[in-house]
Design an enzyme around this catalytic site. Structure first.
Site, short mmCIF file in Angstrom:
data_model
loop_
_atom_site.label_atom_id
_atom_site.label_comp_id
_atom_site.label_asym_id
_atom_site.label_seq_id
_atom_site.Cartn_x
_atom_site.Cartn_y
_atom_site.Cartn_z
N SER A 215 54.99 -10.89 23.02
CA SER A 215 53.61 -10.40 23.12
C SER A 215 53.45 -9.49 24.32
O SER A 215 54.12 -9.66 25.35
CB SER A 215 52.69 -11.61 23.26
N TYR B 219 50.24 -20.33 27.43
CA TYR B 219 50.72 -19.59 26.25
C TYR B 219 51.54 -18.38 26.68
O TYR B 219 52.66 -18.16 26.22
CB TYR B 219 49.53 -19.14 25.38
N LYS C 99 55.75 -17.30 26.30
CA LYS C 99 56.36 -16.07 25.77
C LYS C 99 57.39 -15.53 26.77
O LYS C 99 58.47 -15.09 26.39
CB LYS C 99 55.30 -15.01 25.46
C1 UD1 Z 1 45.41 -12.29 23.75
C2 UD1 Z 1 46.72 -11.83 24.33
C3 UD1 Z 1 47.74 -11.73 23.27
C4 UD1 Z 1 47.86 -13.01 22.51
C5 UD1 Z 1 46.53 -13.30 21.89
C6 UD1 Z 1 46.60 -14.62 21.16
C7 UD1 Z 1 46.48 -10.38 26.24
C8 UD1 Z 1 46.33 -8.98 26.72
N1 UD1 Z 1 46.56 -10.53 24.93
O1 UD1 Z 1 44.89 -11.25 23.00
O2 UD1 Z 1 48.99 -11.44 23.83
O3 UD1 Z 1 48.85 -12.92 21.56
O4 UD1 Z 1 45.57 -13.41 22.92
O5 UD1 Z 1 45.38 -15.02 20.68
O6 UD1 Z 1 46.52 -11.31 27.00
N2 UD1 Z 1 36.52 -10.28 22.38
C9 UD1 Z 1 35.13 -10.24 22.37
N3 UD1 Z 1 34.46 -11.19 21.66
C10 UD1 Z 1 35.10 -12.16 20.93
C11 UD1 Z 1 36.51 -12.20 20.93
C12 UD1 Z 1 37.19 -11.24 21.67
O7 UD1 Z 1 34.52 -9.39 23.00
O8 UD1 Z 1 34.42 -13.01 20.32
C13 UD1 Z 1 37.25 -9.25 23.12
C14 UD1 Z 1 38.16 -9.79 24.21
O9 UD1 Z 1 37.48 -9.90 25.41
C15 UD1 Z 1 39.25 -8.73 24.22
C16 UD1 Z 1 39.31 -8.21 22.79
O10 UD1 Z 1 38.10 -8.62 22.19
O11 UD1 Z 1 38.87 -7.67 25.04
C17 UD1 Z 1 40.46 -8.79 22.01
O12 UD1 Z 1 40.46 -10.19 22.12
P1 UD1 Z 1 41.40 -11.13 21.30
O13 UD1 Z 1 41.36 -10.75 19.86
O14 UD1 Z 1 41.10 -12.53 21.66
O15 UD1 Z 1 42.85 -10.73 21.78
P2 UD1 Z 1 43.47 -10.65 23.29
O16 UD1 Z 1 42.71 -11.49 24.21
O17 UD1 Z 1 43.66 -9.23 23.60
#
Ligand code: UD1
Length: 339
Positions: free
Chosen positions: A126, A151, A155
């Site tokens: 990841s 987590y 990795k």
């Molecule tokens: C993270 C990890 C990734 C991991 C994954 C597993 C990092 C950079 N990435 O992904 O390696 O495999 O988790 O689940 O650490 N968001 C919102 N509202 C929501 C949900 C998410 O605003 O309800 C935003 C988050 O703040 C983020 C983006 O959407 O900026 C993506 O979030 P998400 O889909 O959870 O993935 P990551 O956190 O990037």
């Protein structure tokens, strides 16, 4: 026909990879404990490809069971290892579960593979290993940062376990694939992401909100150092991602690896903010999304996107699908799932 063992093969990325492996002419054996997926996924795979993969319900922590599986499915040419726990928040609450599941499963596989003459290993890693990179886009040469969660730590440790095992002189080659943010579903909507309970990831939360299952999406943070204040990620279509696994397996099987362990970033190279995802989703689907901007989520990285040029050049692989089409595929899948 060469045989590939796919652990976690009924999971989100695993199931899409099984389809692409079958499309490329591989025979697939799936092992999955169904802790975060369903055996029905196998039926979705069959509806897409017309081919039934072998499926064994088994936990990769069960070493004796895995041993039996390798014995029963002789001639496995490569293992693609997806099976792992992947919820960042849960890993903070249950670190031992994460360390045990993710590390011990890997060790079991790496110990058993030589016994059955299996020399090729693809590992699901990841972009989380980079933490917040100093330079963007991030290349494979960027240093890994101390992990933000158990987590993420698993990795990093798993990458090290694979590398150390290869370096020890084991008859083993490996490709470590660092995924950015996989999203979307198969265009047929026969398989897709199946989050249990309240989704933690952005896209399933978006589609469930648009479907009326959740009242409102929270956008986590508006004061990041990004053009619109929301976080930036590199969202990659899951079918594009799956195809990279086929190429990685073929690369090892045809002796094209440049070194015994290779690492590739799998992303699009394009950074997209949360607010851009919302706008693009609405444009691509015509659905209206109710959302509010809330505070930051603990542990979030501000911005990260891939430099995928090494994978583009070396693997001859490129993410092709647009964000619009990918979000539309996620929506089609959500509509099929219903409320
Ligand atoms: C993270 C990890 C990734 C991991 C994954 C597993 C990092 C950079 N990435 O992904 O390696 O495999 O988790 O689940 O650490 N968001 C919102 N509202 C929501 C949900 C998410 O605003 O309800 C935003 C988050 O703040 C983020 C983006 O959407 O900026 C993506 O979030 P998400 O889909 O959870 O993935 P990551 O956190 O990037």
């Amino acid at each position: 026909m060469q045989k590939i063992l796919v652990t976690g093969g009924t999971g989100y990325i695993g199931s899409h990879t099984v389809v692409e492996l079958q499309n490329a002419g591989f025979e697939v054996v799936i092992v999955d404990n169904l802790s975060n997926s369903s055996a029905d996924v196998v039926e979705g795979i069959v509806r897409i490809t017309g081919i039934r993969p072998a499926f064994e319900r088994l936990d990769c922590l069960d070493c004796a069971g895995l041993d039996k599986l390798f014995a029963e499915h002789r001639g496995i040419a490569a293992v693609i290892h997806f099976a792992a726990s992947k919820a960042v928040g849960e890993s903070v609450q249950k670190p031992l579960l994460y360390y045990r599941n993710n590390l011990a499963s890997l060790i079991n596989l790496l110990e058993l593979m030589p016994k059955y003459g299996v020399e090729n290993f693809v590992f699901s890693s990841s972009c989380t290993v980079y933490g917040q990179p100093d330079e963007l886009p991030v290349t494979e040469r960027a240093p890994r940062k101390p992990a933000e969660s158990p987590y993420g730590n698993t990795k990093q440790i798993c990458e090290d376990i694979v590398s150390d095992t290869v370096r020890s002189g084991a008859k083993l080659k490996s490709i470590l694939l660092r995924y950015f943010n996989p999203i979307g579903a198969h265009p047929s909507a026969e398989i897709g992401e199946l989050p249990l309970g309240v989704p933690q990831n952005l896209i399933p939360f978006v589609t469930q909100t648009a479907a009326g299952i959740r009242p409102k999406l929270s956008v986590f943070g508006s004061d990041y150092n990004t053009p619109d204040g929301s976080c930036i990620r590199d969202y990659i279509n899951v079918v594009d991602l799956a195809k990279a696994h086929v190429i990685a397996a073929q690369r090892m099987l045809t002796g094209k690896s440049k070194s015994a362990v290779e690492t590739f970033n799998l992303g699009t190279g394009r950074g997209v903010s949360v607010l851009e995802v919302i706008n693009t989703f609405e444009k691509a689907t015509g659905a209206k999304l109710s959302y509010e901007v809330t505070g930051r989520r603990a542990g979030d990285i501000e911005k990260i996107w891939a430099d995928p040029s090494y994978a583009n050049e070396e693997l001859g692989w490129k993410a092709k699908e647009t964000l619009e089409d990918t979000l539309a595929s996620a929506w089609k899948w959500q509509q099929k799932l219903g409320r």
